[in-house]
Scaffold this motif. Structure first.
Motif, short mmCIF file in Angstrom:
data_model
loop_
_atom_site.label_atom_id
_atom_site.label_comp_id
_atom_site.label_asym_id
_atom_site.label_seq_id
_atom_site.Cartn_x
_atom_site.Cartn_y
_atom_site.Cartn_z
N VAL A 22 0.83 -1.20 0.00
CA VAL A 22 0.00 0.00 0.00
C VAL A 22 0.86 1.25 0.00
N ALA A 23 1.99 1.21 0.72
CA ALA A 23 2.90 2.36 0.71
C ALA A 23 3.39 2.64 -0.71
N ALA A 24 3.77 1.60 -1.44
CA ALA A 24 4.24 1.78 -2.82
C ALA A 24 3.14 2.34 -3.70
N GLU A 25 1.92 1.85 -3.53
CA GLU A 25 0.79 2.35 -4.32
C GLU A 25 0.51 3.81 -4.02
N ALA A 26 0.62 4.19 -2.75
CA ALA A 26 0.38 5.58 -2.38
C ALA A 26 1.42 6.50 -3.01
N VAL A 27 2.69 6.11 -2.90
CA VAL A 27 3.77 6.94 -3.45
C VAL A 27 3.59 7.11 -4.95
N GLU A 28 3.17 6.06 -5.64
CA GLU A 28 2.93 6.14 -7.08
C GLU A 28 1.87 7.19 -7.42
N ARG A 29 0.97 7.43 -6.48
CA ARG A 29 -0.11 8.39 -6.70
C ARG A 29 0.18 9.76 -6.10
N GLY A 30 1.41 9.95 -5.65
CA GLY A 30 1.80 11.24 -5.09
C GLY A 30 1.40 11.46 -3.65
N ILE A 31 1.05 10.39 -2.95
CA ILE A 31 0.68 10.49 -1.53
C ILE A 31 1.89 10.09 -0.68
N PRO A 32 2.41 10.98 0.16
CA PRO A 32 3.52 10.59 1.04
C PRO A 32 3.10 9.43 1.94
N ALA A 33 3.96 8.42 2.06
CA ALA A 33 3.62 7.22 2.83
C ALA A 33 4.74 6.89 3.81
N LEU A 34 4.34 6.61 5.03
CA LEU A 34 5.28 6.28 6.11
C LEU A 34 4.92 4.91 6.65
N VAL A 35 5.89 3.98 6.66
CA VAL A 35 5.68 2.64 7.20
C VAL A 35 6.46 2.52 8.50
N THR A 36 5.80 2.02 9.55
CA THR A 36 6.48 1.83 10.83
C THR A 36 5.80 0.69 11.58
N THR A 37 6.20 0.48 12.83
CA THR A 37 5.65 -0.61 13.61
C THR A 37 5.61 -0.26 15.10
N THR A 38 4.66 -0.86 15.80
CA THR A 38 4.61 -0.77 17.26
C THR A 38 5.16 -2.05 17.89
N VAL A 39 5.56 -3.00 17.05
CA VAL A 39 6.10 -4.27 17.55
C VAL A 39 7.48 -4.48 16.93
N LYS A 40 7.61 -5.45 16.07
CA LYS A 40 8.82 -5.69 15.28
C LYS A 40 8.37 -6.15 13.91
N GLU A 99 17.26 -8.80 16.69
CA GLU A 99 17.80 -10.09 16.27
C GLU A 99 17.22 -10.50 14.92
N ARG A 100 18.01 -11.26 14.17
CA ARG A 100 17.63 -11.76 12.84
C ARG A 100 17.23 -10.64 11.90
N GLY A 101 17.81 -9.46 12.11
CA GLY A 101 17.57 -8.35 11.20
C GLY A 101 16.21 -7.71 11.29
N ARG A 102 15.47 -8.03 12.32
CA ARG A 102 14.13 -7.45 12.47
C ARG A 102 14.23 -5.99 12.90
N MET A 103 13.33 -5.17 12.39
CA MET A 103 13.32 -3.75 12.73
C MET A 103 12.45 -3.52 13.95
N LEU A 104 12.95 -2.70 14.85
CA LEU A 104 12.25 -2.41 16.09
C LEU A 104 11.39 -1.16 15.93
N GLY A 105 10.26 -1.13 16.63
CA GLY A 105 9.30 -0.06 16.45
C GLY A 105 9.29 0.97 17.55
N PHE A 106 8.13 1.58 17.72
CA PHE A 106 7.94 2.70 18.65
C PHE A 106 6.71 2.46 19.52
N PRO A 107 6.64 3.08 20.69
CA PRO A 107 5.42 3.01 21.49
C PRO A 107 4.25 3.62 20.73
N PRO A 108 3.03 3.15 21.00
CA PRO A 108 1.86 3.67 20.27
C PRO A 108 1.71 5.19 20.34
N ALA A 109 2.04 5.79 21.48
CA ALA A 109 1.90 7.25 21.61
C ALA A 109 2.82 7.99 20.66
#
Length: 268
Positions: free
Chosen positions: A38-56, A98-108
């Protein structure tokens, strides 16, 4: 109940995601593919897209990932705005585990990333690589500002045993469905878990839309079991159900009560 099958429809259009929305992906198979596609589709349409996580989360297999920006939580909001000013899409993480997983942020912290004109996509749950799950007490981790929650179900679970090979936290799922561990996962069993307030609907913020992705794997067409599950979910109150291959971005079926596509070019 509306029903569409449209050649060439994007996931962005199928779910009706609009600029300014924050989408939280929860449940089983398809979460990572959904947020990055969905991020890629948004960018293709000129919509800024941010992907992140609250977990990993892990890097998406076979999908392009927007430029990765790693920052501490206290710098996340400013860093996101600076990065998006220079390019259309960004992946934001707090570090690498570990295992190259990306760490996220608290929900707030993630709540602060939602801005007008921007689409924020959040992986807010884990499923230990199983196609289906029920949430534990500490799950999912949905930001309060989420406007959309998508419960993901890997369609390969249908017809399989309700056990640890196919279902993360199988005992919890069995309890929510009123089924026994080891029973066949039918559309009725899967729908009972997804629709339960302690299952797929757990933690959905008041006023947020709750939809489902029924994710196929390996190019198999949506069969009668998938269609039956989709109908049960819409009849049970979900806003929209999309049967798709999220990795490929191929939409097969869309069911819902209001099928109005997102304004794909409105990013002011």
């Amino acid at each position: 109940m509306g029903h569409r099958r449209i050649e060439g429809m994007s996931l962005l259009e199928a779910f009706g995601f609009a600029p300014g929305a924050m989408v939280a992906a929860v449940g089983g198979g398809g979460k990572t593919s959904l947020v990055f596609r969905v991020a890629a589709e948004a960018v293709e349409r000129g919509i800024p897209a941010l992907v992140t996580t609250t977990v990993k989360f892990t890097r998406p297999a076979g999908l392009a990932m927007p430029r990765l920006v790693m920052v501490p939580a206290e710098s996340a909001v400013e860093a996101a705005s600076i990065a998006l000013a220079g390019e259309g899409g960004v992946t934001l993480a707090s570090g690498e585990g570990e295992r190259g997983r990306m760490l996220g942020f608290p929900p707030a912290v993630v709540d602060g990333l939602r801005k007008p004109g921007r689409l924020v996509l959040v992986e807010a749950d884990g499923s230990a690589h199983r196609p289906f799950k029920a949430p534990a007490e500490h799950e999912p981790v949905i930001p309060a500002g989420a406007t959309d929650v998508v419960v993901c179900v890997g369609l390969q679970v249908l017809g399989r045993p309700l056990d640890g090979r196919w279902v993360h936290r199988a005992e919890l799922a069995a309890g929510l469905a009123g089924a026994g561990v080891g029973e066949v996962v039918t559309p009725a069993v899967a729908a009972s878990v997804v629709l339960h307030r302690a299952g797929g609907r757990k933690g959905v913020p008041p006023g947020a839309r709750c939809s489902a992705l029924l994710n196929r794997v390996g190019g198999v067409e949506a069969g009668p079991l998938a269609l039956e599950l989709a109908k049960r979910l819409v009849d049970g109150g979900l806003d929209r159900v999309v049967i798709a291959d999220a990795s490929e971005g191929t939409v097969l079926e869309v069911m819902g009560r209001a099928l109005v596509s997102a304004p794909a070019t409105d990013h002011g």
